[in-house]
Design a protein around this motif. Structure first.
Motif, short mmCIF file in Angstrom:
data_model
loop_
_atom_site.label_atom_id
_atom_site.label_comp_id
_atom_site.label_asym_id
_atom_site.label_seq_id
_atom_site.Cartn_x
_atom_site.Cartn_y
_atom_site.Cartn_z
N UNK A 68 49.30 100.18 5.87
CA UNK A 68 49.61 98.90 6.52
C UNK A 68 50.50 99.14 7.74
N UNK A 69 51.50 99.98 7.58
CA UNK A 69 52.41 100.30 8.67
C UNK A 69 51.66 100.93 9.84
N UNK A 70 50.81 101.92 9.54
CA UNK A 70 50.09 102.63 10.59
C UNK A 70 48.99 101.80 11.25
N UNK A 71 48.57 100.73 10.60
CA UNK A 71 47.55 99.88 11.20
C UNK A 71 48.15 98.83 12.12
N UNK A 72 49.47 98.81 12.21
CA UNK A 72 50.17 97.82 13.04
C UNK A 72 51.01 98.55 14.10
N UNK A 73 50.58 98.47 15.34
CA UNK A 73 51.29 99.13 16.44
C UNK A 73 52.73 98.64 16.52
N UNK A 74 52.92 97.34 16.34
CA UNK A 74 54.26 96.76 16.47
C UNK A 74 55.16 97.21 15.33
N UNK A 75 54.62 97.28 14.12
CA UNK A 75 55.42 97.71 12.96
C UNK A 75 55.84 99.17 13.11
N UNK A 76 54.89 100.01 13.44
CA UNK A 76 55.20 101.43 13.63
C UNK A 76 56.18 101.59 14.77
N UNK A 77 56.03 100.79 15.81
CA UNK A 77 56.92 100.86 16.97
C UNK A 77 58.38 100.62 16.62
#
Length: 121
Positions: A68-77
């Motif tokens: 889930x984290x890696x599928x979200x650019x903003x979250x990973x950012x």
């Protein structure tokens, strides 16, 4: 407050480094092997017979959370920004070197995208 003591140029460099490392982790082919344990590949056939492959996060546990984290650019950012900032605040010269390399690579990436758009590729 510490933020008031950091020059804007430094914050810009940190932002560029964070941007580049986030893209490297989330999108770039070279880090695909790091992402693959956290995703399932789902293949769908379109009406015209072409096939699309979608990556869906694993169904449960830590792999689901990381997926889930890696599928979200903003979250990973957010997490990458935290790491880059902590690396900067430690004052380690190697960290400064890594941050500079990532920032320069980000500028190169941005220029490449702008030129590609400008010439129509």
């Amino acid at each position: 407050m510490i933020v008031q003591e950091i020059p804007f140029a430094t914050i810009l460099i940190l932002g560029l480094a964070s941007f580049r490392l986030t893209r490297l982790i989330v999108y770039d082919k070279i880090t695909e092997f790091l992402r693959s344990p956290f995703f399932n590949e789902v293949e769908e056939t379109n009406e015209d017979g072409t096939k699309d492959i979608f990556l869906l996060p694993k169904e449960k546990g830590l792999r689901k959370w990381v997926g889930e984290l890696l599928s979200c650019f903003w979250c990973t950012g957010i997490w990458v920004s935290m790491g880059i900032t902590l690396l900067f605040l430690t004052g380690v010269k190697t960290g400064d070197f890594i941050i500079l390399i990532l920032a320069v690579a980000a500028i190169g990436s941005i220029i490449e995208v702008l030129i590609s758009k400008w010439i129509g590729n």
